[in-house]
Scaffold this motif. Structure first.
Motif, short mmCIF file in Angstrom:
data_model
loop_
_atom_site.label_atom_id
_atom_site.label_comp_id
_atom_site.label_asym_id
_atom_site.label_seq_id
_atom_site.Cartn_x
_atom_site.Cartn_y
_atom_site.Cartn_z
N THR A 195 1.07 -1.42 -0.05
CA THR A 195 -0.03 0.04 -0.06
C THR A 195 0.91 1.11 -0.16
O THR A 195 0.76 1.84 -0.54
N ALA A 196 1.68 1.63 0.46
CA ALA A 196 2.57 2.31 0.61
C ALA A 196 3.26 2.70 -0.43
O ALA A 196 3.33 3.63 -1.53
N LYS A 197 4.29 1.70 -1.11
CA LYS A 197 4.47 1.63 -2.68
C LYS A 197 3.54 2.20 -3.61
O LYS A 197 4.04 3.40 -4.07
N LEU A 198 2.31 1.65 -3.65
CA LEU A 198 1.63 2.03 -4.59
C LEU A 198 1.27 3.40 -4.15
O LEU A 198 0.66 4.30 -5.15
N LYS A 199 1.30 4.00 -3.12
CA LYS A 199 0.38 5.69 -3.30
C LYS A 199 1.78 6.28 -3.07
O LYS A 199 1.53 7.36 -4.27
N GLU A 200 3.58 6.33 -2.93
CA GLU A 200 3.87 6.68 -3.47
C GLU A 200 3.91 6.42 -4.99
O GLU A 200 4.23 7.96 -5.78
N GLU A 201 3.82 5.84 -5.57
CA GLU A 201 3.30 5.83 -7.42
C GLU A 201 2.74 6.44 -7.59
O GLU A 201 2.50 7.03 -8.88
#
Length: 146
Positions: free
Chosen positions: A42-48
């Motif tokens: 989720t954190a990675k997706l938010k950043e992307e």
């Protein structure tokens, strides 16, 4: 639930940036990264997603360059003694306006994050005092600091 969140964000980004192909690559990458925890994914997706939003924001600025250039050229031709300030967030937009309107250092100044704070004050004085300097291009992040 991280999966519902991811699906909702992906759908939103697909609508915002259709044709860019970035959303599809993010989804493929995130589904390939099955070893990531739900929180990490989720954190990675938010950043992307944030990166995609920033790119879309930049592209909205870029899309306005031709209209601004046309209006600026018309204004400069009509108003022989006037001065104008143009603000933009992205450097690429300031570059496009400068290049499209064929502005030179002789008839314009630019104040953005690349300009040393000491130089900013001198450039503001030059804009105010020099009748030949008619256009100032200002980066939003640095225009209020002189």
């Amino acid at each position: 639930d991280a999966q519902v969140y991811s699906s909702s964000i992906a759908l939103l980004m697909a609508r915002l940036c259709s044709g860019k192909g970035k959303v599809a690559s993010i989804l493929k990458q995130n589904t390939a990264d099955t070893q990531l925890s739900a929180a990490a994914a989720t954190a990675k997706l938010k950043e992307e997603v944030n990166n995609i939003i920033m790119e879309c924001w930049k592209q909205t600025g870029v899309s306005k360059i031709p209209v601004v250039v046309s209006a600026l050229k018309a204004w400069l031709a009509k108003n022989k003694d006037g001065k104008i300030c143009i603000f933009a967030h992205h450097s690429v937009v300031l570059d496009g306006i400068r290049d499209g309107a064929q502005l030179s250092k002789a008839n314009s100044i630019r104040i953005d994050s690349k300009v040393d704070p000491e130089v900013r004050g001198r450039e503001v004085d030059r804009f105010q005092d020099d009748r030949t300097v008619r256009v100032v291009l200002l980066g939003l992040s640095s225009a209020s600091v002189a």
